[in-house]
Design an enzyme around this catalytic site. Sequence first.
Site, short mmCIF file in Angstrom:
data_model
loop_
_atom_site.label_atom_id
_atom_site.label_comp_id
_atom_site.label_asym_id
_atom_site.label_seq_id
_atom_site.Cartn_x
_atom_site.Cartn_y
_atom_site.Cartn_z
N GLY A 170 28.62 36.74 37.20
CA GLY A 170 29.75 36.88 36.29
C GLY A 170 30.12 35.55 36.12
O GLY A 170 29.70 35.37 35.70
N GLU B 240 33.17 34.37 37.12
CA GLU B 240 33.55 33.54 37.35
C GLU B 240 33.04 32.86 38.99
O GLU B 240 33.05 31.82 39.67
CB GLU B 240 35.33 33.77 37.39
CG GLU B 240 35.22 34.67 38.52
CD GLU B 240 37.00 34.15 39.45
OE1 GLU B 240 37.81 33.76 39.27
OE2 GLU B 240 37.44 36.16 39.18
N ALA B 241 32.62 33.97 39.55
CA ALA B 241 31.42 34.19 40.83
C ALA B 241 30.38 34.61 40.56
O ALA B 241 29.77 35.43 39.75
CB ALA B 241 32.43 34.66 42.08
N ASP C 155 42.43 42.93 37.72
CA ASP C 155 41.20 43.46 36.39
C ASP C 155 40.34 44.56 36.74
O ASP C 155 39.16 44.33 36.62
CB ASP C 155 39.70 42.51 37.27
CG ASP C 155 38.95 41.81 36.45
OD1 ASP C 155 39.56 41.97 35.18
OD2 ASP C 155 38.37 41.18 36.55
#
Lengths: 229, 332
Positions: free
Chosen positions: A16, A18-19, A126
């Site tokens: 993703g 950020e991860a 989110d």
Amino acid sequence: MDKILGLRAICRLFLGAEAAVYLVDFFGGKAVMKLRLAKTYRVPELDHKIRSLRTVNEARAMWRATQSGVKVPALLAVSRKGAAILMAYVDGVKLSNVTGDVAEQTSQLVGESIAKLHLGGAVHGDSVPTNMILSGRELFLIDFGLSESGYSVEQRAVDVNLFLRFAKLAWETSYSKIEAGFRDAYLGEMGNTDGSRVMQRVSEIRLRGRYVPERKLHDNNTEVTYVES
Amino acid sequence: MERVVLGIESTAHTYGVGICTLDGQILFNEKSSLTTEQGGIHPREAARHHASYAPDILHKARKFITDSGYEFAGVSVALGPGLGPCLRVGAVSARALSLSERIPLIPVNHSIGHLEVARKFSKTPDPVFLFVSGGNTAVVMHSGDRYHVLGETHDMAIGNMLDVLAREMGFGFPGSPRLLGLAERGGRLLDLPYSVNGQDVSFTGMLTAAKRLLRQGADPVDVAYSVTETAFSMLTEVVERAVALSGRKEVSLTGGVARASNLADKLGNMCNERGIEFTVVPAEYAGDNGAMISLVGSLLFGCGRSVKVESSLVKPRWRIEDVEVPWIKSSV
């Protein structure tokens, strides 16, 4: 593949923004490891602060969501230093990958889940379709990294607006039915008074964007009409 | 004889004229921007500035067209979004040209100008745009028949926030370049709000906190460094999210704040890590300019779009999503 925090990685499920999310072997069963990756565009001190804060915040939010009756993957372990969360594997399909028809059938479930979360004193932060997994007839919410606690109309409306905005982008032709399904379920769960207040704020949030003509009454609101040359 | 479109920009602090061929080649780009010793931009002062510089720049542009032997095909003007008094100066000069030269008047949305001029220099036809300037902060991409805003600021534009902070430090307009210069010398990160709200960002909290730090005697160098580090990290994060969601293979940076090298570095890093392209609009087309308005003018001209002089009203508020973009044949 490598070991991640002592567990054998089977494959990477998702990379993703950020991860990275890995499928790992957890005592012979399947589990999911979510690792917040270091970002080289942020200075290390800011980067570390944001990653560990969000990891802990996410784990807390997942636990709280469970208590509100929202389906989330079961929490197995959390590492602040490693910015990692280990959770149960949920077999299903991301809502962002379903057709308009399926989205329409699921919209009630989405409205209900978001409302339950809100009633429990939290917001997702989110709430885009990518962060929802449809597993059989159940809807799981995932990625609570931007989740916050609170009961404010504003926070709740941001959640609702995010889902509806992305639903419109993804399923333009079925959007009016998706919106209706979502609204019915959300109002049903929240109660008409609180629910309507949130929906009213959603339209206000849309007006807050830059250069929205409806915001100023004295503006020239007419469309530009072209002439054929 | 090659045909050209002349474009006029006057939405805020800059009066600019550009000339572009019908196939999108930029030939001419002249502008004059209002600057101040202290304080910000007053719309009336900006309009006065435009009115006094417009005749010279326009004369030069017309002379260029005649001397180079081009044929005047149309005149385009940014009718919005922007400051009313400023927009009217551009609109009046464009209407006059349209009537005197008997050429079509083409209405252009200023924001689309920033996007199209960046797309002209991009490597793929449909990048994710980060449009950052004094008046705008938006993550945009094209889909269907128009551009869509995927994320934007909930309050101030990034350039506006940097300019206001620079004003607090005693710099005139535009203060952002001075602030960015200070930031380059800093290295101590002060704690500031990091406000990412889904796909959107917010800057007012950071501005308040930074002003408070200044009042408490913090070193302006540290404040400038911390504000730019935090704000540009926030922007890079929302762009990365848009890229992850959309699967687009390029990020294109456009608008006046595109000249901030620290922001470009951060975005470049992120794109590099994700294995996608990254392009920055050339510096001369980053800030407001007439070339980008003539470029969109030529694209609209190609689609047969123009407006009657009597209905060419300025539109101070004119969102990106309200503009049909008929020249991009998109499959997504």
